[in-house]
Design a protein around this motif. Structure first.
Motif, PDB file in Angstrom:
ATOM      1  N   VAL A 123       0.851  -1.182   0.000  1.00 10.03           N
ATOM      2  CA  VAL A 123       0.000   0.000   0.000  1.00 10.03           C
ATOM      3  C   VAL A 123       0.887   1.233   0.000  1.00 10.03           C
ATOM      4  CG1 VAL A 123      -0.198  -0.056   2.530  1.00 10.03           C
ATOM      5  CG2 VAL A 123      -1.839   1.278   1.188  1.00 10.03           C
ATOM      6  N   LEU A 124       0.586   2.188  -0.878  1.00  2.00           N
ATOM      7  CA  LEU A 124       1.281   3.467  -0.916  1.00  2.00           C
ATOM      8  C   LEU A 124       0.403   4.473  -0.200  1.00  2.00           C
ATOM      9  CD1 LEU A 124       3.710   5.112  -1.966  1.00  2.00           C
ATOM     10  CD2 LEU A 124       2.389   5.563  -4.039  1.00  2.00           C
ATOM     11  N   ARG A 125       0.822   4.856   1.003  1.00  2.00           N
ATOM     12  CA  ARG A 125       0.028   5.773   1.815  1.00  2.00           C
ATOM     13  C   ARG A 125       0.001   7.167   1.187  1.00  2.00           C
ATOM     14  NH1 ARG A 125      -2.920   2.260   4.770  1.00  2.00           N
ATOM     15  NH2 ARG A 125      -1.609   0.821   5.958  1.00  2.00           N
ATOM     16  N   ALA A 182       5.507   3.671   1.332  1.00  2.00           N
ATOM     17  CA  ALA A 182       5.012   2.364   0.903  1.00  2.00           C
ATOM     18  C   ALA A 182       5.300   1.330   1.990  1.00  2.00           C
ATOM     19  CB  ALA A 182       5.669   1.946  -0.407  1.00  2.00           C
ATOM     20  N   GLU A 183       4.375   0.386   2.165  1.00  2.00           N
ATOM     21  CA  GLU A 183       4.555  -0.674   3.149  1.00  2.00           C
ATOM     22  C   GLU A 183       3.709  -1.873   2.741  1.00  2.00           C
ATOM     23  OE1 GLU A 183       1.520   0.357   6.689  1.00  2.00           O
ATOM     24  OE2 GLU A 183       3.012   1.937   6.307  1.00  2.00           O
ATOM     25  N   ALA A 193       9.118   7.062   0.455  1.00  2.00           N
ATOM     26  CA  ALA A 193       8.140   6.029   0.122  1.00  2.00           C
ATOM     27  C   ALA A 193       8.622   4.633   0.478  1.00  2.00           C
ATOM     28  CB  ALA A 193       7.812   6.078  -1.377  1.00  2.00           C
ATOM     29  N   GLY A 194       9.878   4.488   0.837  1.00  2.00           N
ATOM     30  CA  GLY A 194      10.409   3.183   1.203  1.00  2.00           C
ATOM     31  C   GLY A 194      11.903   3.264   1.396  1.00  2.00           C
ATOM     32  N   GLY A 195      12.485   2.178   1.859  1.00  2.00           N
ATOM     33  CA  GLY A 195      13.923   2.149   2.059  1.00  2.00           C
ATOM     34  C   GLY A 195      14.336   1.049   3.003  1.00  2.00           C
ATOM     35  N   THR A 196      15.640   0.921   3.207  1.00  2.00           N
ATOM     36  CA  THR A 196      16.177  -0.134   4.063  1.00  2.00           C
ATOM     37  C   THR A 196      16.502   0.405   5.453  1.00  2.00           C
ATOM     38  OG1 THR A 196      18.442   0.328   3.334  1.00  2.00           O
ATOM     39  CG2 THR A 196      17.189  -1.300   2.077  1.00  2.00           C
ATOM     40  N   ALA A 197      16.580  -0.516   6.409  1.00  2.00           N
ATOM     41  CA  ALA A 197      17.067  -0.158   7.740  1.00  2.00           C
ATOM     42  C   ALA A 197      18.551   0.159   7.628  1.00  2.00           C
ATOM     43  CB  ALA A 197      16.829  -1.308   8.713  1.00  2.00           C
ATOM     44  N   VAL A 228      13.910   5.542  -1.025  1.00  2.00           N
ATOM     45  CA  VAL A 228      13.108   5.746  -2.236  1.00  2.00           C
ATOM     46  C   VAL A 228      12.067   6.814  -1.955  1.00  2.00           C
ATOM     47  CG1 VAL A 228      11.445   4.674  -3.797  1.00  2.00           C
ATOM     48  CG2 VAL A 228      13.489   3.419  -3.101  1.00  2.00           C
ATOM     49  N   PHE A 229      11.836   7.714  -2.907  1.00  2.00           N
ATOM     50  CA  PHE A 229      10.954   8.855  -2.708  1.00  2.00           C
ATOM     51  C   PHE A 229       9.890   8.921  -3.805  1.00  2.00           C
ATOM     52  CE2 PHE A 229      15.034   9.741  -0.866  1.00  2.00           C
ATOM     53  CZ  PHE A 229      14.749  10.342   0.352  1.00  2.00           C
TER      54      PHE A 229
END
Length: 477
Positions: free
Chosen positions: A44-46, A51-52, A362-366, A465-466
């Motif tokens: 889902v892209l909030r 994103a998650e 929108a997302g990424g790594t720890a 990520v954006f």
């Protein structure tokens, strides 16, 4: 031959099926609906741009998008009782949803940007059918009944089939009304829909495929619902993808982090949709082959994606605890590997030189640090396109990370050269824009150290990520 009396009876039968398959559901205050069923890769892209993964039972709100992978399926139940079933490789946005039990205020406006779906109308469509619309890239679907299917074909055209009662399909070329069982094909946004005997392209699992029981879902006859297992991992070949990689070389005399941006694209990519590690090969600007491999026998520490690799604006990201860098047959063991990959925006599709883009995480790594792995909490990117000379500009990157309950900030200026994002002063940044008008940005970063409310982390690295949230004329310098 069916008579007019049969349609109300069929609609009533459908209501019984829906009640059996989808038990009573409570909705969070202000939510548009809830994920009733999830199988495979579904994100889902909030509305914030983050994103998650989407899990069963999670609420959904107006402004959010659902993206399914090649094996992903999702069913959403809305607060008005309406249902939407999303098939693999689908992007569906809840553009404007309002359920106030008021025909004048209610809205069910959604966008199907790719893939396919089935829909059953809820109370909003019954209160005011003019306020229920599904928008696609070539046509708008309005209801005159309660159920339909719509799907994009491989050639880009659109297929639409009425399941129950009637709908109306419109675009710039005109409108076509359909009754139960009828279909149209929409070639583009300017040519009127054409009637056809071919039903909408909405895939279903083959009946002979091995299946597994999915939670407490049931079919119309009360039996457990089933979903197909995930497909076996496959190799996908793309020659126009690029990657940016940050990693640590533990054999170096001092701990260093390199960033790597292949100029000539990725040759081989293991599918993001499988559970296997994501390995990739690339050629740099000197035509030297460089290979990145996760350590054999180990899976990825984490991974995520917006879309699938064939999408023009696809962005994927991930990280490995350990891996290998192979150049001309020479192998180097590397650690804390973070990467992003996608299809850089062609120069002709980049924003004009006088534009400014604003992006949200929108997302990424720890992120990795000497203290261990930390959480990427939030972030933003501002890009000023074409400030210094045509195709070159500058921007600013801001990230908030968290480790052990303490927050750490990372800020850096960045340079923009067409689709490429770089910085080598202080924080090392390497990445690129993807999508038309640079709609997304993907990058890896590394910094010698960051400090915050806790102890010094030492060297840190990660991927981010954006999603573009605004594109306007650049303010005067």
């Amino acid at each position: 031959m069916k008579t007019r009396r049969e349609f109300p009876l069929k609609r009533a039968a459908l209501s019984v099926v829906v009640a059996a398959a989808f038990p009573a559901q409570s909705f969070a205050a202000g939510s548009a609906g809830v994920a009733q069923f999830i199988a495979g890769d579904v994100n889902v892209l909030r509305a914030s741009g983050k994103a998650e993964p989407l899990a069963k039972g999670k609420p959904l709100e107006s402004g959010e998008s659902i993206l399914t992978g090649a094996a992903g399926r999702a069913q959403v139940r809305f607060s008005d009782g309406g249902l939407v079933s999303l098939q693999p490789n689908t992007e569906f946005k809840i553009a404007n949803y309002v359920d106030e039990a008021d025909p004048k205020q209610d809205r069910f406006l959604v966008d199907l940007l790719r893939g396919s779906m089935r829909a059953i109308t809820g109370l909003i469509g019954k209160r005011n059918r003019e306020n229920y619309k599904v928008t696609t890239t070539t046509a708008t679907i309005g209801i005159r009944g309660s159920g339909f299917s719509v799907g994009y074909n491989p050639d880009g055209s659109l297929g639409i089939t009425t399941e129950l009662d009637a709908i109306e399909v419109c675009n710039a070329g005109g409108c076509v009304g359909l009754t139960a069982g009828e279909s149209v094909r929409v070639i583009n946004s300017s040519e009127a829909p054409v009637r056809t005997n071919v039903r909408a392209n909405v895939p279903t699992p083959p009946p002979t495929q091995e299946v597994v029981v999915a939670g407490n879902q049931t079919t119309s006859d009360g039996k457990p619902a089933i979903v197909p297992p995930a497909p076996a991992p496959v190799k996908q070949v793309f020659t126009d993808l690029a990657a940016a990689v940050a990693f640590t070389d533990p054999a170096a005399s001092s701990s260093v982090v390199e960033s790597y941006y292949p100029e000539a694209g990725i040759a081989v990519l293991t599918s993001f949709l499988s559970g296997k590690p994501i390995d990739f090969d690339s050629l740099d600007s000197r035509n030297v082959l460089t290979q990145f491999r996760s350590t054999p026998g180990l899976t990825t520490m984490e991974k995520g994606a917006l879309g699938v690799p064939s999408d023009p604006d696809f962005v994927g990201w991930g990280s490995w605890v350990t891996g290998q860098k192979i150049v001309a047959g020479s192998t180097t063991a590397i650690e804390s590997v973070h990467f992003v990959m996608g299809r850089p925006t062609p120069t002709a599709q980049m924003p004009a030189d006088n534009m400014q883009g604003t992006y949200q995480l929108a997302g990424g790594t720890a992120f990795s640090s000497l203290l261990g792995a930390g959480q990427l909490v939030s972030g933003s990117l501002v890009a000023n396109f074409g400030v210094y000379s045509p195709g070159q500009g500058y921007g600013s990157l801001d990230l908030t990370t968290r480790f052990g309950g303490n927050d750490y900030g990372i800020s850096s200026n960045v340079n923009i050269n067409n689709s490429k994002i770089t910085n080598t002063s202080g924080t090392n940044v390497t990445g690129f824009f993807t999508g038309n008008n640079a709609s997304r940005a993907a990058l890896v970063y590394s910094a010698p150290s960051v400090t915050g409310t806790g102890p010094s982390t030492g060297q840190v690295s990660g991927a981010a990520v954006f999603q573009q949230t605004n594109l306007v004329l650049r303010p005067p310098l």
